[in-house]
Design a protein around this motif. Sequence first.
Motif, PDB file in Angstrom:
ATOM      1  N   LYS A  66      86.180  -1.226  12.155  1.00 41.13           N
ATOM      2  CA  LYS A  66      85.137  -1.608  11.209  1.00 41.13           C
ATOM      3  C   LYS A  66      83.766  -1.137  11.693  1.00 41.13           C
ATOM      4  O   LYS A  66      82.960  -0.623  10.923  1.00 41.13           O
ATOM      5  CB  LYS A  66      85.143  -3.139  11.058  1.00 41.13           C
ATOM      6  N   TRP A 118      88.527  -9.474   2.682  1.00 38.84           N
ATOM      7  CA  TRP A 118      88.837  -9.380   1.248  1.00 38.84           C
ATOM      8  C   TRP A 118      87.642  -9.666   0.380  1.00 38.84           C
ATOM      9  O   TRP A 118      87.765  -9.699  -0.841  1.00 38.84           O
ATOM     10  CB  TRP A 118      90.010 -10.316   0.905  1.00 38.84           C
ATOM     11  N   ASN A 119      86.446  -9.870   0.984  1.00 43.79           N
ATOM     12  CA  ASN A 119      85.236  -9.936   0.162  1.00 43.79           C
ATOM     13  C   ASN A 119      85.048  -8.616  -0.586  1.00 43.79           C
ATOM     14  O   ASN A 119      84.571  -8.605  -1.705  1.00 43.79           O
ATOM     15  CB  ASN A 119      84.000 -10.173   1.038  1.00 43.79           C
ATOM     16  N   CYS A 120      85.392  -7.522   0.123  1.00 39.05           N
ATOM     17  CA  CYS A 120      85.222  -6.207  -0.488  1.00 39.05           C
ATOM     18  C   CYS A 120      86.554  -5.495  -0.678  1.00 39.05           C
ATOM     19  O   CYS A 120      86.845  -5.007  -1.761  1.00 39.05           O
ATOM     20  CB  CYS A 120      84.305  -5.341   0.371  1.00 39.05           C
ATOM     21  N   HIS A 121      87.350  -5.416   0.392  1.00 45.35           N
ATOM     22  CA  HIS A 121      88.637  -4.736   0.266  1.00 45.35           C
ATOM     23  C   HIS A 121      89.537  -5.527  -0.674  1.00 45.35           C
ATOM     24  O   HIS A 121      89.537  -6.755  -0.663  1.00 45.35           O
ATOM     25  CB  HIS A 121      89.291  -4.597   1.646  1.00 45.35           C
ATOM     26  N   ILE A 122      90.277  -4.794  -1.474  1.00 43.20           N
ATOM     27  CA  ILE A 122      91.125  -5.462  -2.462  1.00 43.20           C
ATOM     28  C   ILE A 122      92.442  -5.829  -1.785  1.00 43.20           C
ATOM     29  O   ILE A 122      93.153  -4.961  -1.272  1.00 43.20           O
ATOM     30  CB  ILE A 122      91.327  -4.558  -3.687  1.00 43.20           C
ATOM     31  N   GLU A 126      95.838  -9.394  -4.728  1.00 41.31           N
ATOM     32  CA  GLU A 126      95.118  -9.162  -5.978  1.00 41.31           C
ATOM     33  C   GLU A 126      95.676  -7.998  -6.775  1.00 41.31           C
ATOM     34  O   GLU A 126      95.305  -7.784  -7.914  1.00 41.31           O
ATOM     35  CB  GLU A 126      93.640  -8.880  -5.686  1.00 41.31           C
TER      36      GLU A 126
END
Lengths: 128, 252
Positions: A66, A118-122, A126
């Motif tokens: 990251k 998972w705030n951004c990565h799907i 989902e």
Amino acid sequence: MRKRHILFIGLLAALLMALLFSFHAGTEGEAPASQAAQAAAVDSSSCVYPKEYMHTHHMQVLEDWKNTAAHEGPDAVHETADGRKLQKNLSTCLACHGSNRYFCFSCHAYANAQPNCWNCHISPLETP
Amino acid sequence: MMKNDRREFIRKAGMGLLAGMGAASGLLTGGGFERTTSAAWAAVPGEEGLRWGMLFDTRRCPEGCTLCIESCHHTHNVPDIASLEGKIEWMHKENGRELLGSLCASTAAVPALCNHCAEPSCARACPTGSIFRRTDGIVAIDYHRCVGCRSCMQSCPYGEVSFNWSDPRAALKNPTVEYPTRQRGVVEKCNFCSDRLVRGKKPSCVEACPEGAISFGNLNDPSSEIRRLLESSETLQRKPELGTRPSVFYII
């Protein structure tokens, strides 16, 4: 008579030049394939590190990816101990582990770990 | 007789002055103050290698067509927010005259996106180093590191950075799974499709354009298609006088 000939030669030359230019303009569409940043071939026959190490240290590995991946840009490639090259990207992990939709969540729910991936990565949960 | 001569003199002198001014303005601005010269794409010593660039042939860009924008926004999960302040755009179409200055003859809408400047002012302004220039010339954002201070938005002379005032997920109807979304409180902008380049694909706008009006390639490679076009045609850049050295060019 001679003058006419000369005129025709001139016209022909002009026509040829116009043709040449039109061809030149026409070559724009076909581009050479982008010499893209040399993508590391996805070789995920086994995990980045041994299973036991990943059990305890996957968060450090992901944290390192990251922090470094975006800045290394095209060179964001992780080389494993046995010489395989992997793109530093969460989707590299999900290429295998995404097949089990609950892979991340079953443990994280048990351990009450709440990573903010998972705030951004799907997340696999989902996806339909 | 005398009066006529004077009138004639003034008339001729006035015409001469007008002609002189016309020629001067033609020479001064037409001489290429804003028009792109090879200095705009030539590699500065020490930064040879890869430098991605884009060229729009606006003569081929159809009026009212937004396929490039739609494809870009779909592949990168850019939310569709209607409000003017909350609007998020990686790519948009603007009046050509406003975008490129008085040298642009037409006022037709022209696509605009992040210029991926060789001297990016946004990267200088960012206090956390989350917006930076990569080795391949792409100005990228590390969304993990962005603190949402919006310094980049203030410093970008092109207004190409958007801020997520609200959760973008809520405004996404049909997200692309392969690419992440952003979260509330970070900025975002075009990434020159670095996610697609790494897979050997061309940017999504280039692929989406039905007219082939967008060329993409290495500006430092003299044999690349984009260099051939730049060398053979008159091109414009956005605000080249600022010295940001944009990597996006326009044929009008």
